[in-house]
Design a protein around this motif. Structure first.
Motif, PDB file in Angstrom:
ATOM      1  N   PHE A 139       0.640  -1.069  -0.006  1.00 39.88           N
ATOM      2  CA  PHE A 139      -0.049   0.005  -0.039  1.00 39.88           C
ATOM      3  C   PHE A 139       1.237   1.233   0.062  1.00 39.88           C
ATOM      4  N   ALA A 140      -0.022   2.400  -0.602  1.00 39.91           N
ATOM      5  CA  ALA A 140       0.842   3.685  -0.467  1.00 39.91           C
ATOM      6  C   ALA A 140       0.826   4.384   1.342  1.00 39.91           C
ATOM      7  N   PRO A 141       2.291   4.615   1.356  1.00 40.39           N
ATOM      8  CA  PRO A 141       2.512   5.126   2.816  1.00 40.39           C
ATOM      9  C   PRO A 141       2.179   6.746   2.742  1.00 40.39           C
ATOM     10  N   ARG A 142       0.788   6.361   4.233  1.00 39.08           N
ATOM     11  CA  ARG A 142       0.665   8.004   4.275  1.00 39.08           C
ATOM     12  C   ARG A 142       1.105   8.513   5.665  1.00 39.08           C
ATOM     13  N   PRO A 143       1.290   9.939   6.153  1.00 37.10           N
ATOM     14  CA  PRO A 143       1.617  10.383   6.836  1.00 37.10           C
ATOM     15  C   PRO A 143       0.868   9.253   8.459  1.00 37.10           C
ATOM     16  N   GLY A 144       1.976   9.425   9.123  1.00 36.66           N
ATOM     17  CA  GLY A 144       1.343   8.555  10.444  1.00 36.66           C
ATOM     18  C   GLY A 144       0.200   9.028  11.341  1.00 36.66           C
ATOM     19  N   PRO A 145      -0.083   8.485  12.448  1.00 39.30           N
ATOM     20  CA  PRO A 145      -1.196   8.755  13.389  1.00 39.30           C
ATOM     21  C   PRO A 145      -0.492   9.857  13.589  1.00 39.30           C
ATOM     22  N   PRO A 146      -2.335  10.823  14.259  1.00 36.85           N
ATOM     23  CA  PRO A 146      -2.217  12.309  15.089  1.00 36.85           C
ATOM     24  C   PRO A 146      -1.110  11.990  16.179  1.00 36.85           C
ATOM     25  N   GLY A 147      -0.445  13.637  15.354  1.00 36.50           N
ATOM     26  CA  GLY A 147       0.448  13.804  16.344  1.00 36.50           C
ATOM     27  C   GLY A 147       1.930  13.254  16.033  1.00 36.50           C
ATOM     28  N   GLY A 148       2.051  12.048  15.020  1.00 33.03           N
ATOM     29  CA  GLY A 148       3.324  12.212  14.323  1.00 33.03           C
ATOM     30  C   GLY A 148       4.090  11.322  15.482  1.00 33.03           C
ATOM     31  N   ASP A 149       3.536  10.724  16.714  1.00 33.64           N
ATOM     32  CA  ASP A 149       4.636   9.870  18.008  1.00 33.64           C
ATOM     33  C   ASP A 149       3.251   8.953  17.964  1.00 33.64           C
ATOM     34  N   LEU A 150       3.911   7.716  17.611  1.00 33.88           N
ATOM     35  CA  LEU A 150       3.340   6.167  17.612  1.00 33.88           C
ATOM     36  C   LEU A 150       2.824   6.118  19.583  1.00 33.88           C
ATOM     37  N   LYS A 151       3.747   6.190  20.027  1.00 29.53           N
ATOM     38  CA  LYS A 151       3.720   5.645  21.719  1.00 29.53           C
ATOM     39  C   LYS A 151       2.995   7.163  22.623  1.00 29.53           C
ATOM     40  N   ALA A 152       2.359   8.032  22.147  1.00 27.99           N
ATOM     41  CA  ALA A 152       2.216   8.958  22.376  1.00 27.99           C
ATOM     42  C   ALA A 152       0.719   8.721  21.535  1.00 27.99           C
ATOM     43  N   PHE A 153       0.487   8.004  20.689  1.00 28.20           N
ATOM     44  CA  PHE A 153      -0.709   7.567  20.102  1.00 28.20           C
ATOM     45  C   PHE A 153      -1.520   6.566  21.008  1.00 28.20           C
ATOM     46  N   VAL A 154      -0.584   5.883  20.976  1.00 22.74           N
ATOM     47  CA  VAL A 154      -1.382   4.283  21.650  1.00 22.74           C
ATOM     48  C   VAL A 154      -1.647   4.776  23.663  1.00 22.74           C
ATOM     49  N   SER A 155      -0.544   5.499  23.915  1.00 17.31           N
ATOM     50  CA  SER A 155      -1.074   6.568  25.251  1.00 17.31           C
ATOM     51  C   SER A 155      -2.335   6.733  25.566  1.00 17.31           C
ATOM     52  N   ARG A 156      -2.433   7.661  24.287  1.00 15.03           N
ATOM     53  CA  ARG A 156      -3.894   8.640  24.651  1.00 15.03           C
ATOM     54  C   ARG A 156      -4.979   7.173  24.627  1.00 15.03           C
ATOM     55  N   ALA A 157      -5.110   6.644  23.560  1.00 22.00           N
ATOM     56  CA  ALA A 157      -6.023   5.635  22.595  1.00 22.00           C
ATOM     57  C   ALA A 157      -6.229   4.568  24.278  1.00 22.00           C
ATOM     58  N   ILE A 158      -5.097   4.293  24.899  1.00 20.35           N
ATOM     59  CA  ILE A 158      -6.114   3.158  26.177  1.00 20.35           C
ATOM     60  C   ILE A 158      -5.701   4.080  27.249  1.00 20.35           C
ATOM     61  N   SER A 159      -5.869   5.214  26.822  1.00 22.11           N
ATOM     62  CA  SER A 159      -5.560   5.939  28.522  1.00 22.11           C
ATOM     63  C   SER A 159      -6.271   6.931  29.065  1.00 22.11           C
ATOM     64  N   VAL A 160      -6.633   7.498  28.360  1.00 22.43           N
ATOM     65  CA  VAL A 160      -7.650   8.428  27.909  1.00 22.43           C
ATOM     66  C   VAL A 160      -9.202   8.236  27.271  1.00 22.43           C
ATOM     67  N   SER A 161      -9.461   7.916  25.967  1.00 21.83           N
ATOM     68  CA  SER A 161     -10.282   8.052  24.287  1.00 21.83           C
ATOM     69  C   SER A 161     -11.157   7.616  25.286  1.00 21.83           C
ATOM     70  N   PRO A 162     -11.124   5.898  25.952  1.00 20.57           N
ATOM     71  CA  PRO A 162     -12.446   4.803  26.143  1.00 20.57           C
ATOM     72  C   PRO A 162     -12.931   5.463  27.151  1.00 20.57           C
ATOM     73  N   TYR A 163     -12.581   6.086  28.119  1.00 22.17           N
ATOM     74  CA  TYR A 163     -13.106   6.509  29.421  1.00 22.17           C
ATOM     75  C   TYR A 163     -14.107   8.006  29.665  1.00 22.17           C
TER      76      TYR A 163
END
Length: 350
Positions: A213-237
């Motif tokens: 697949f054609a590469p696209r810019p990374g997830p919002p913020g560009g930082d994988l660790k920060a994106f995962v941290s937000r996804a599992i510690s903030v967003s679901p609650y």
């Protein structure tokens, strides 16, 4: 100018560092003529390294899978990192490869120079792993996902979400992140047209690898660790908070793992915490247990809850409060000792 042998080693290191090199760029890095580069490539092939050449505008050189594993070139820090990673794998963090990892680290340490072997021995004798925390993932699945991220190949897999619902997902994988207790895949979900985080232990193997697949810019913020941290510690609650802590970010990062909240530095003495929980009283108890001055920016309900709890505590410190007081209480989470809480009350990354 590098000697022929030194140049070959440098060329080998460059080819191993990146999947594809344009011929002109590679020759420029080595400070040689393109004809010399072609001769060096042929020497590597004779030694068993599967280097492919392609022509055209996007032509160049790249490593490709071969029939046998050729020797790899590692510098000191890379060799030590591989030894540490193999030791960690041998302790059981990734299921199914403990014995294989142990055999590999023995082979690696046998050929290490004395200076590196001493450092590896020091790490081996001082690092004592506890029992594994969190679910164990299959080594073959982890390797498949990581390879698809590296080579930009689409994936299809069956996934079971937190509610137990089973779905089929088609994604463009971007990266694999380890939170300290769980593995996560960050990918672009084609059906939902958005970035998603998948717990790898909830992916039902095998995962099917698809086309490039054609590469696209990374997830919002560009930082994988920060994106995962937000996804599992903030967003679901349902309760999400933004709190200014009057302590340096580095100090609070030692007490708040990335899986339990997102920390951003404001200045040298303050940081912003973003976290989530299921109930206001849990957040209030956690904040008070830190013994750090703080300011609640959001939500307003948490501000009011803390004000009522503070008034109740003031009355208690003055000698008691009226029975049946209807003011909100701050109830410690089950299994948490007062004065010892240093993590969100949930204490269970998603």
């Amino acid at each position: 100018m590098l000697s022929a042998s030194a140049r070959l080693l440098r060329l080998l290191a460059l080819l191993q560092a990146r999947r594809h090199w344009a011929g002109a760029e590679l020759a420029e890095r080595l400070a040689v003529h393109p004809r010399t580069l072609r001769r060096d490539i042929e020497r590597l092939r004779e030694l068993g390294y599967p280097v492919e050449a392609s022509s055209g505008v996007a032509g160049g050189y790249a490593f490709r899978p071969g029939r046998a594993l050729p020797p790899l070139l590692l510098d000191d820090d890379e060799a030590l990192a591989v030894a540490i990673a193999l030791r960690t794998a041998a302790s059981g963090r990734v299921g199914g490869i403990e014995e294989t990892a142990l055999r590999a680290v023995v082979k690696l340490e046998q050929v290490m120079p004395a200076r590196l072997r001493q450092r590896a021995d020091a790490l081996r004798t001082t690092i004592v792993p506890l029992d594994s925390i969190g679910p164990v993932v299959e080594a073959s699945l982890l390797a498949t996902l990581a390879g698809a991220c590296r080579d930009q190949l689409g994936l299809r897999f069956a996934y079971t979400d937190i509610h137990g619902a089973a779905t089929e997902r088609a994604v463009d994988p971007h990266g694999v992140v380890h939170s300290g207790s769980r593995w996560y895949l960050v990918a672009w979900d084609r059906d939902r047209a958005d970035w998603r985080t998948f717990r790898i232990d909830r992916i039902v193997p095998p995962a099917t690898v698809g086309a490039h697949f054609a590469p696209r810019p990374g997830p919002p913020g560009g930082d994988l660790k920060a994106f995962v941290s937000r996804a599992i510690s903030v967003s679901p609650y349902p309760t999400q908070a933004r709190i200014v802590l009057h302590a340096p970010r580095e100090a609070m990062a030692e007490r708040i793992p990335a899986a339990y909240g997102v920390l951003e530095a404001i200045d040298a003495q303050r940081c912003l915490l973003q976290c989530g929980a299921h109930a206001l009283d849990q957040l209030a108890y956690w904040l008070l247990a830190f013994d750090v001055d703080f300011e609640v920016l959001a939500p307003p309900e948490l501000q009011a809850h803390l004000a009522r709890a503070g008034e109740r505590a003031r009355r208690g410190a003055a000698g008691g409060s009226a029975a049946g007081d209807s003011a909100a209480s701050v109830t410690p989470p089950q299994g948490t000792a007062p004065g010892r809480a240093t993590r969100p009350p949930r204490m269970r990354p998603r």
